[in-house]
Design a protein around this motif. Structure first.
Motif, mmCIF file in Angstrom:
data_model
loop_
_atom_site.group_PDB
_atom_site.id
_atom_site.type_symbol
_atom_site.label_atom_id
_atom_site.label_comp_id
_atom_site.label_asym_id
_atom_site.label_seq_id
_atom_site.Cartn_x
_atom_site.Cartn_y
_atom_site.Cartn_z
ATOM 1 N N ARG A 156 0.864 -1.114 -0.038
ATOM 2 C CA ARG A 156 -0.012 -0.063 0.108
ATOM 3 C C ARG A 156 0.810 1.357 0.016
ATOM 4 N NH1 ARG A 156 -2.987 -2.833 4.404
ATOM 5 N NH2 ARG A 156 -4.125 -4.168 3.560
ATOM 6 N N THR A 157 1.841 1.149 0.596
ATOM 7 C CA THR A 157 2.719 2.340 1.149
ATOM 8 C C THR A 157 3.455 2.572 -0.305
ATOM 9 O OG1 THR A 157 3.172 1.639 3.279
ATOM 10 C CG2 THR A 157 4.732 3.289 2.195
ATOM 11 N N GLU A 158 3.912 1.235 -0.919
ATOM 12 C CA GLU A 158 4.641 1.535 -2.139
ATOM 13 C C GLU A 158 3.813 2.014 -3.349
ATOM 14 O OE1 GLU A 158 8.448 -1.579 -1.743
ATOM 15 O OE2 GLU A 158 6.737 -2.134 -3.108
ATOM 16 N N LEU A 159 2.701 1.679 -3.325
ATOM 17 C CA LEU A 159 1.779 2.154 -4.451
ATOM 18 C C LEU A 159 1.817 3.581 -4.467
ATOM 19 C CD1 LEU A 159 -1.609 0.101 -4.765
ATOM 20 C CD2 LEU A 159 -0.012 0.909 -6.611
ATOM 21 N N GLU A 160 1.840 4.328 -3.345
ATOM 22 C CA GLU A 160 1.921 5.777 -3.389
ATOM 23 C C GLU A 160 3.036 6.471 -4.219
ATOM 24 O OE1 GLU A 160 1.737 6.740 0.814
ATOM 25 O OE2 GLU A 160 -0.298 5.578 0.911
ATOM 26 N N SER A 161 4.075 5.578 -4.484
ATOM 27 C CA SER A 161 5.297 6.058 -5.223
ATOM 28 C C SER A 161 5.234 5.759 -6.856
ATOM 29 C CB SER A 161 6.580 5.435 -4.494
ATOM 30 O OG SER A 161 6.687 5.861 -3.270
ATOM 31 N N ALA A 162 4.282 5.034 -6.966
ATOM 32 C CA ALA A 162 4.087 4.464 -8.420
ATOM 33 C C ALA A 162 4.075 5.644 -9.260
ATOM 34 C CB ALA A 162 2.704 3.774 -8.519
ATOM 35 N N HIS A 163 3.639 6.707 -9.054
ATOM 36 C CA HIS A 163 3.578 7.879 -10.004
ATOM 37 C C HIS A 163 4.966 8.569 -10.241
ATOM 38 C CE1 HIS A 163 3.566 10.085 -6.055
ATOM 39 N NE2 HIS A 163 4.131 11.169 -6.880
ATOM 40 N N ARG A 164 6.051 8.145 -9.425
ATOM 41 C CA ARG A 164 7.317 8.605 -9.698
ATOM 42 C C ARG A 164 8.266 7.904 -10.651
ATOM 43 N NH1 ARG A 164 9.744 9.999 -3.915
ATOM 44 N NH2 ARG A 164 11.441 10.694 -5.440
ATOM 45 N N TYR A 165 7.739 6.676 -11.160
ATOM 46 C CA TYR A 165 8.220 5.989 -12.223
ATOM 47 C C TYR A 165 7.652 6.614 -13.368
ATOM 48 C CZ TYR A 165 9.719 2.377 -8.596
ATOM 49 O OH TYR A 165 10.304 2.040 -7.562
ATOM 50 N N ARG A 166 8.618 6.293 -14.566
ATOM 51 C CA ARG A 166 8.184 6.887 -15.884
ATOM 52 C C ARG A 166 6.862 6.115 -16.483
ATOM 53 N NH1 ARG A 166 12.630 7.755 -20.229
ATOM 54 N NH2 ARG A 166 14.529 7.802 -18.872
ATOM 55 N N HIS A 167 6.855 4.734 -16.141
ATOM 56 C CA HIS A 167 5.727 4.040 -16.801
ATOM 57 C C HIS A 167 5.286 2.843 -15.663
ATOM 58 C CE1 HIS A 167 7.602 4.517 -20.563
ATOM 59 N NE2 HIS A 167 8.754 4.362 -20.048
ATOM 60 N N GLN A 168 3.877 3.027 -15.748
ATOM 61 C CA GLN A 168 2.934 2.234 -14.652
ATOM 62 C C GLN A 168 2.651 0.946 -15.621
ATOM 63 O OE1 GLN A 168 2.361 5.693 -14.596
ATOM 64 N NE2 GLN A 168 3.821 5.758 -12.986
ATOM 65 N N VAL A 169 2.689 -0.040 -15.056
ATOM 66 C CA VAL A 169 2.324 -1.267 -16.070
ATOM 67 C C VAL A 169 1.165 -2.162 -15.216
ATOM 68 C CG1 VAL A 169 2.729 -3.305 -17.616
ATOM 69 C CG2 VAL A 169 4.276 -1.284 -17.758
ATOM 70 N N CYS A 170 0.231 -2.515 -15.769
ATOM 71 C CA CYS A 170 -0.796 -3.326 -14.919
ATOM 72 C C CYS A 170 -0.497 -4.909 -15.266
ATOM 73 C CB CYS A 170 -2.193 -2.922 -14.823
ATOM 74 S SG CYS A 170 -3.026 -3.917 -14.055
ATOM 75 N N ASN A 171 -0.146 -5.562 -14.330
ATOM 76 C CA ASN A 171 -0.131 -7.355 -14.509
ATOM 77 C C ASN A 171 -1.377 -7.719 -14.539
ATOM 78 O OD1 ASN A 171 0.734 -9.459 -15.128
ATOM 79 N ND2 ASN A 171 1.671 -10.111 -12.922
ATOM 80 N N ASP A 172 -2.250 -7.235 -15.472
ATOM 81 C CA ASP A 172 -3.490 -7.960 -15.622
ATOM 82 C C ASP A 172 -3.629 -9.034 -16.212
ATOM 83 O OD1 ASP A 172 -2.860 -6.703 -17.859
ATOM 84 O OD2 ASP A 172 -4.614 -5.437 -17.879
ATOM 85 N N THR A 173 -2.962 -9.317 -17.291
ATOM 86 C CA THR A 173 -2.682 -10.557 -17.848
ATOM 87 C C THR A 173 -1.286 -10.748 -18.258
ATOM 88 O OG1 THR A 173 -2.971 -10.033 -20.277
ATOM 89 C CG2 THR A 173 -4.853 -10.844 -18.993
ATOM 90 N N LEU A 174 -0.456 -11.682 -17.850
ATOM 91 C CA LEU A 174 0.931 -11.782 -17.940
ATOM 92 C C LEU A 174 1.299 -11.486 -19.284
ATOM 93 C CD1 LEU A 174 3.633 -12.832 -16.538
ATOM 94 C CD2 LEU A 174 3.083 -15.272 -17.264
ATOM 95 N N ASP A 175 0.811 -12.035 -20.614
ATOM 96 C CA ASP A 175 1.145 -11.992 -21.903
ATOM 97 C C ASP A 175 1.317 -10.253 -22.193
ATOM 98 O OD1 ASP A 175 1.600 -14.560 -22.365
ATOM 99 O OD2 ASP A 175 -0.143 -14.823 -23.500
ATOM 100 N N ARG A 176 0.159 -9.717 -21.857
ATOM 101 C CA ARG A 176 0.041 -8.392 -22.118
ATOM 102 C C ARG A 176 1.209 -7.540 -21.355
ATOM 103 N NH1 ARG A 176 -1.192 -3.872 -21.291
ATOM 104 N NH2 ARG A 176 -1.125 -4.314 -18.743
ATOM 105 N N ALA A 177 1.207 -7.715 -20.016
ATOM 106 C CA ALA A 177 2.382 -6.939 -19.535
ATOM 107 C C ALA A 177 3.582 -7.091 -19.894
ATOM 108 C CB ALA A 177 2.242 -7.459 -17.906
ATOM 109 N N VAL A 178 3.917 -8.340 -20.302
ATOM 110 C CA VAL A 178 5.238 -8.605 -20.881
ATOM 111 C C VAL A 178 5.525 -7.859 -22.131
ATOM 112 C CG1 VAL A 178 6.690 -10.456 -22.005
ATOM 113 C CG2 VAL A 178 5.742 -10.818 -19.759
ATOM 114 N N ALA A 179 4.385 -8.021 -22.948
ATOM 115 C CA ALA A 179 4.566 -7.228 -24.245
ATOM 116 C C ALA A 179 4.549 -5.782 -23.960
ATOM 117 C CB ALA A 179 3.326 -7.625 -25.102
#
Ligand code: 5GP
Length: 194
Positions: A156-179
């Motif tokens: 929960r704490t880490e999620l608050e820092s997500a916006h400091r990364y250039r990209h946010q990728v959701c691991n909804d499905t493995l193939d899509r996230a990898v691609a």
């Protein structure tokens, strides 16, 4: 190399499927990536091989290397008394192999690396919902309830820092996230070569 060109840092809650993603991205990317093997003082889990999962160091050895300025970043994770760090020698190994250095480290470490290497490609891996995340953590079945609760809180704490990364990728499905991750790296490589 010093400005972070051809470096990729990926963070996300443990249990977000990071290691599977890292392995697949490395195997499937047309751009050569090399996983930076972190050093740690935590004992190996079953099946973990020294020099592959981590460099497993004694407390004394870790301290010696820290005092010798051999780390890009290091820290105590989870307040369990275990130390983790990225060795400078790992970055050199990637450079020697003309590969991107791929770091999979926690948020505190990543933010420190991002400060030192402003050009680094940074990706925060999210899970579709906290329920999915908690389920994945439990399915893994390697941690006690206390550790699971600590990891949930930490996530929960880490999620608050997500916006400091250039990209946010959701691991909804493995193939899509990898691609998506491969696409980010390939585009950046094309920019660097332009
Ligand atoms: P685990 O013990 O489950 O393998 O890893 C625990 C945490 O340590 C994870 O959140 C992982 O991202 C983080 N970690 C692994 N290697 C490093 C490292 O080199 N530096 C930092 N700061 N964190 C790391």
């Amino acid at each position: 190399m010093s400005d972070g060109d051809r470096m990729l840092v990926l963070s996300g809650p443990s249990g977000s499927g990071k290691s599977t993603i890292v392995n697949r991205v490395i195997a499937e990317s047309s751009v050569k990536l090399m996983k930076m093997v972190s050093a740690t003082t935590r004992p190996p889990r079953e099946g973990e091989v020294d020099g592959e999962a981590y460099w497993f160091l004694s407390d004394d050895e870790f301290t010696r290397r820290r005092e010798n300025d051999e780390f890009i970043e290091y820290e105590e994770v989870f307040s369990q008394g275990y130390w983790y760090g990225t060795l400078k020698s790992e970055l050199a190994r990637a450079a020697e192999n003309s590969a991107w250095a791929f770091l999979e480290i926690d948020v505190q470490g990543a933010l420190r690396v991002m400060d030192q290497y402003p050009q680094i490609v940074s990706i925060f891996l999210t899970t579709p919902s906290e329920e999915v995340f908690e389920q994945r953590l439990r399915d893994r079945g390697t941690e006690s309830e206390v550790v699971i609760q600590k990891r949930l809180q930490r996530a929960r704490t880490e999620l608050e820092s997500a916006h400091r990364y250039r990209h946010q990728v959701c691991n909804d499905t493995l193939d899509r996230a990898v691609a998506e991750i491969i696409e980010i790296v390939v585009s950046r490589e094309a920019e660097l070569n332009a």
